[in-house]
Design a protein around this motif. Structure first.
Motif, PDB file in Angstrom:
ATOM      1  N   PHE A  90       0.627  -1.574   0.071  1.00  0.00           N
ATOM      2  CA  PHE A  90       0.167   0.194  -0.058  1.00  0.00           C
ATOM      3  C   PHE A  90       1.051   1.509   0.366  1.00  0.00           C
ATOM      4  O   PHE A  90       1.640   1.461   0.580  1.00  0.00           O
ATOM      5  CB  PHE A  90      -1.066   0.115   1.362  1.00  0.00           C
ATOM      6  N   GLY A 106      -3.441   4.209  -0.996  1.00  0.00           N
ATOM      7  CA  GLY A 106      -4.449   3.422  -2.536  1.00  0.00           C
ATOM      8  C   GLY A 106      -4.696   2.179  -2.326  1.00  0.00           C
ATOM      9  O   GLY A 106      -5.321   2.158  -0.988  1.00  0.00           O
TER      10      GLY A 106
ATOM     11  N   TYR B  33      -5.511   6.100  14.865  1.00  0.00           N
ATOM     12  CA  TYR B  33      -6.429   6.399  14.444  1.00  0.00           C
ATOM     13  C   TYR B  33      -6.893   4.814  13.956  1.00  0.00           C
ATOM     14  O   TYR B  33      -6.778   3.547  14.543  1.00  0.00           O
ATOM     15  CB  TYR B  33      -5.768   6.434  12.989  1.00  0.00           C
ATOM     16  N   TYR B  35      -9.182   2.164  10.712  1.00  0.00           N
ATOM     17  CA  TYR B  35      -8.986   2.957   9.526  1.00  0.00           C
ATOM     18  C   TYR B  35      -9.855   1.289   9.291  1.00  0.00           C
ATOM     19  O   TYR B  35     -10.130   0.299  10.136  1.00  0.00           O
ATOM     20  CB  TYR B  35      -8.252   2.448   9.079  1.00  0.00           C
ATOM     21  N   GLN B  37     -11.028  -1.907   6.440  1.00  0.00           N
ATOM     22  CA  GLN B  37     -10.089  -2.402   4.698  1.00  0.00           C
ATOM     23  C   GLN B  37     -10.537  -3.234   4.628  1.00  0.00           C
ATOM     24  O   GLN B  37     -11.471  -4.328   5.395  1.00  0.00           O
ATOM     25  CB  GLN B  37      -9.021  -2.934   5.388  1.00  0.00           C
ATOM     26  N   GLY B  42      -8.371  -0.479  -0.330  1.00  0.00           N
ATOM     27  CA  GLY B  42      -7.706  -0.360   0.850  1.00  0.00           C
ATOM     28  C   GLY B  42      -8.541   0.025   2.031  1.00  0.00           C
ATOM     29  O   GLY B  42      -9.415  -0.681   1.934  1.00  0.00           O
ATOM     30  N   LEU B  43      -6.924   1.228   2.433  1.00  0.00           N
ATOM     31  CA  LEU B  43      -8.205   1.334   3.930  1.00  0.00           C
ATOM     32  C   LEU B  43      -8.786   2.856   3.594  1.00  0.00           C
ATOM     33  O   LEU B  43      -8.030   3.334   3.469  1.00  0.00           O
ATOM     34  CB  LEU B  43      -6.324   0.862   5.062  1.00  0.00           C
ATOM     35  N   LEU B  45      -9.895   5.571   6.549  1.00  0.00           N
ATOM     36  CA  LEU B  45     -10.261   6.446   7.376  1.00  0.00           C
ATOM     37  C   LEU B  45     -11.582   6.466   7.984  1.00  0.00           C
ATOM     38  O   LEU B  45     -12.056   7.049   7.979  1.00  0.00           O
ATOM     39  CB  LEU B  45      -9.267   8.091   7.893  1.00  0.00           C
ATOM     40  N   TYR B  48     -10.476  10.127  14.264  1.00  0.00           N
ATOM     41  CA  TYR B  48      -8.989   9.591  14.253  1.00  0.00           C
ATOM     42  C   TYR B  48      -9.117  10.403  15.687  1.00  0.00           C
ATOM     43  O   TYR B  48      -9.784  11.348  16.165  1.00  0.00           O
ATOM     44  CB  TYR B  48      -8.545  10.557  13.014  1.00  0.00           C
ATOM     45  N   PHE B  90      -8.689  -1.511  11.778  1.00  0.00           N
ATOM     46  CA  PHE B  90      -7.179  -1.802  11.862  1.00  0.00           C
ATOM     47  C   PHE B  90      -7.124  -0.196  13.123  1.00  0.00           C
ATOM     48  O   PHE B  90      -7.353   0.808  12.826  1.00  0.00           O
ATOM     49  CB  PHE B  90      -6.362  -1.499  10.949  1.00  0.00           C
ATOM     50  N   TYR B  98       3.468  14.016  11.607  1.00  0.00           N
ATOM     51  CA  TYR B  98       4.312  13.258  10.335  1.00  0.00           C
ATOM     52  C   TYR B  98       5.114  11.337  10.454  1.00  0.00           C
ATOM     53  O   TYR B  98       5.215  11.169   9.576  1.00  0.00           O
ATOM     54  CB  TYR B  98       4.887  13.685   8.997  1.00  0.00           C
ATOM     55  N   ASN B  99       4.965  10.677  11.919  1.00  0.00           N
ATOM     56  CA  ASN B  99       4.999  10.442  11.794  1.00  0.00           C
ATOM     57  C   ASN B  99       5.268   8.742  11.613  1.00  0.00           C
ATOM     58  O   ASN B  99       4.089   8.689  11.375  1.00  0.00           O
ATOM     59  CB  ASN B  99       5.904   9.549  13.745  1.00  0.00           C
ATOM     60  N   GLU B 100       5.640   7.614  11.628  1.00  0.00           N
ATOM     61  CA  GLU B 100       5.649   6.523  11.136  1.00  0.00           C
ATOM     62  C   GLU B 100       4.230   6.135  12.076  1.00  0.00           C
ATOM     63  O   GLU B 100       4.186   6.038  12.998  1.00  0.00           O
ATOM     64  CB  GLU B 100       6.296   5.480  11.816  1.00  0.00           C
ATOM     65  N   GLN B 101       3.194   5.664  11.527  1.00  0.00           N
ATOM     66  CA  GLN B 101       2.177   5.179  11.719  1.00  0.00           C
ATOM     67  C   GLN B 101       2.209   3.987  11.981  1.00  0.00           C
ATOM     68  O   GLN B 101       2.760   2.674  11.679  1.00  0.00           O
ATOM     69  CB  GLN B 101       0.685   5.558  11.021  1.00  0.00           C
ATOM     70  N   PHE B 103       0.839  -0.107  13.137  1.00  0.00           N
ATOM     71  CA  PHE B 103      -0.798  -0.835  12.918  1.00  0.00           C
ATOM     72  C   PHE B 103      -0.583  -1.931  14.211  1.00  0.00           C
ATOM     73  O   PHE B 103      -0.146  -2.632  14.442  1.00  0.00           O
ATOM     74  CB  PHE B 103      -1.235  -1.145  12.128  1.00  0.00           C
ATOM     75  N   GLY B 104      -2.564  -2.415  14.730  1.00  0.00           N
ATOM     76  CA  GLY B 104      -2.544  -3.098  15.533  1.00  0.00           C
ATOM     77  C   GLY B 104      -3.319  -4.181  14.016  1.00  0.00           C
ATOM     78  O   GLY B 104      -2.919  -4.397  13.342  1.00  0.00           O
ATOM     79  N   PRO B 105      -3.486  -5.244  14.962  1.00  0.00           N
ATOM     80  CA  PRO B 105      -3.227  -6.804  14.219  1.00  0.00           C
ATOM     81  C   PRO B 105      -4.748  -7.106  13.718  1.00  0.00           C
ATOM     82  O   PRO B 105      -5.042  -8.072  12.147  1.00  0.00           O
ATOM     83  CB  PRO B 105      -3.030  -8.315  15.498  1.00  0.00           C
TER      84      PRO B 105
END
Lengths: 115, 112
Positions: A90, A106, B33, B35, B37, B42-43, B45, B48, B90, B98-101, B103-105
């Protein structure tokens, strides 16, 4: 509208072959860009990110991506694919000028690797 | 191990029932957040939260509500579930703007 487009729904490559996954974005200004990978039944893992500076970004697992402003693209590449790279990929973006920091994704590209 | 946990892992729910999906992170991240899927989309939102005590609507908020009473927890509630809410959900978190997100399982929810 702001969006992220992955034109290829499904790609099949042979193990050892090179790979390029396409990603285009539509934003007024350059967004912050990301590539995530999702293995079957798993959550998402960050491969790499681009904020600014060098337009060729190195990530984990041997992946890299190149930001091209003129083409509004952020394509993901790997010189030699391994069978374990089979997953869904993605591309995602965060606009620079918004207070909402969530990612716009995407629709994903599913990668199949043939032996 | 630091990270994000989600519960339940999966759930089958009758339409019209109320359901809360739980999400907890132990990284002291400010932003969280939710999301969903769906195949081919895709994912997307749902809601948040930039910091504890604040929430905001995402791309597909209808039928969902959230709360952020503290830094660690960000539950998602379906007040009256409908079949179109069948999806994989998720939860994610990030430290700053703008840091990395992370994700949970995921939670696989089926509404019948």
């Amino acid at each position: 509208a702001q969006s992220v487009t992955q034109p290829d729904i499904h790609i099949t490559v042979s193990e050892g072959a090179s790979l390029e996954l396409r990603c285009n974005y539509s934003y007024g200004a350059t967004p912050y860009l990301f590539w995530y990978v999702q293995s079957p039944g798993q959550g998402l893992q960050l491969l790499l990110k681009y904020f600014s500076g060098d337009t060729l970004v190195q990530g984990i697992k041997g992946f890299e991506a190149e930001f091209k402003r003129s083409q509004s693209s952020f394509n993901l590449r790997k010189p030699s694919v391994h069978w374990s790279d089979a997953a869904e990929y993605f591309c995602a973006a965060v606009p620079e000028d918004t207070g909402r920091r969530a990612l716009t994704f995407g629709s994903g590209t599913r990668l199949q690797v043939q032996p | 191990i630091a990270g994000i946990t989600q519960a339940p892992t999966s759930q089958i729910l009758a339409a019209g029932r109320r359901m809360t999906l739980r999400c907890t992170q132990d990284m002291r991240h400010n932003a969280m957040y939710w999301y969903r899927q769906d195949l081919g989309l895709g994912l997307r939102l749902i809601h948040y939260s930039n910091t504890a005590g604040t929430t905001g609507k995402g791309e597909v908020p209808d039928g969902y509500s959230v709360s952020r009473a503290n830094t660690d927890d960000f539950p998602l509630t379906l007040a009256s579930a409908v079949p179109s809410q069948t999806s994989v959900y998720f939860c994610a978190s990030s430290a700053g703007v703008y840091n990395e997100q992370f994700f949970g399982p995921g939670t696989r929810l089926t509404v019948l």
